[in-house]
Design an enzyme around this catalytic site. Structure first.
Site, short mmCIF file in Angstrom:
data_model
loop_
_atom_site.label_atom_id
_atom_site.label_comp_id
_atom_site.label_asym_id
_atom_site.label_seq_id
_atom_site.Cartn_x
_atom_site.Cartn_y
_atom_site.Cartn_z
N HIS A 46 2.59 9.69 -34.48
CA HIS A 46 2.66 9.73 -33.43
C HIS A 46 1.27 9.61 -33.05
O HIS A 46 0.67 10.91 -33.00
CB HIS A 46 3.46 11.08 -32.65
CG HIS A 46 3.24 12.47 -33.07
ND1 HIS A 46 2.58 13.13 -32.24
CD2 HIS A 46 3.89 12.89 -35.03
CE1 HIS A 46 2.94 14.38 -32.82
NE2 HIS A 46 3.06 14.52 -33.82
N CYS A 59 3.92 16.36 -38.75
CA CYS A 59 3.37 15.61 -38.29
C CYS A 59 2.39 15.54 -38.42
O CYS A 59 1.40 15.25 -38.96
CB CYS A 59 3.93 15.43 -36.81
SG CYS A 59 5.84 15.75 -36.35
#
Length: 238
Positions: free
Chosen positions: A184, A200
């Site tokens: 992301h 992440c």
């Protein structure tokens, strides 16, 4: 012969005349300039005209504005973390994503010994992982709902945050399989090249938007382990 009574009468007449003349002079002066009997009383200042009454306006709170995100243009990015095409030897098919966790790079395989390399931020100590996944979902300006595991560690986090420039997931997100991990964007581009996340993979908003346009749902993603500290295989070609 001197007459005493006559003299007294004459003196009274003269005195009365003097008094009369003084009274007349005083009266004339009084008519010319009247005397203020109580000079210590000052006249009141003129009263201001009453102001018109404004109609009641109910309070309206200012609308919430998300914090603007910083971008690659406002943060000086080290040259090695800037998006660039590099030589990269791999047997993986074009379109494959390879996460080089130790060197904080993401490679998008182009084929013919080349790849597009991006600088990334990865999991901090104790939060790195490895394995093979695939892109299961794509989202533009995604909402953020921290998983229960993250809430347990950081109870001050919001339970939900709508997508937007102030959202930690940034401009784009690519979800990896059924895991809680994503590739992301970020509103903190200064963390690129560092081990800071909860697992992440983060990219600048500009880079994640570029990668998003190249990737389809089902794209293979290989995450290399932190212990595999091989040398940087990517040599810039342009």
């Amino acid at each position: 012969m001197f007459n005493l009574d006559t003299f007294k009468t004459f003196s009274r007449a003269v005195a009365f005349g003097a008094v009369a003349v003084s009274a007349i002079a005083f009266a004339g002066a009084a008519k010319a300039a009247p005397v203020q009997l109580f000079p210590f009383f000052q006249p009141l200042p003129p009263m201001a005209a009453p102001q018109p009454i404004q109609p009641y306006q109910p309070y309206q709170a200012a609308p919430y504005q998300a914090a603007p995100s910083e971008d690659q243009d406002t943060v000086e990015m080290p040259a090695r973390f800037r998006r660039q095409t590099v030589s990269y030897a791999t047997r993986e098919a074009p379109g494959t994503i390879i996460i080089d966790t130790p060197n904080t790079y993401l490679y998008y395989v182009l084929g013919n010994g080349q790849a597009l390399r991006y600088g990334i931020g990865v999991g901090r100590d104790g939060f790195t992982w490895s394995g093979i996944q695939s892109v299961s979902k794509k989202a533009e300006w995604p909402d953020w709902t921290p998983p229960p595991e993250m809430i347990a560690r950081q109870p001050y986090l919001p339970r939900h945050m709508a997508g937007g420039p102030g959202n930690p997931l940034g401009a784009r997100a690519m979800y990896l399989g059924s895991t809680i991990y994503r590739i992301h964007g970020t509103n903190a581009p200064e963390t690129i090249g560092k081990h800071v996340s909860s697992g992440c993979i983060r990219m600048t908003n500009d880079d994640v938007t570029d990668l998003y346009s190249r990737v389809n749902v089902g794209t293979k993603v290989i995450v290399l382990p932190m212990t595999e500290r091989r040398a940087d295989l990517g040599t810039a070609t342009r």
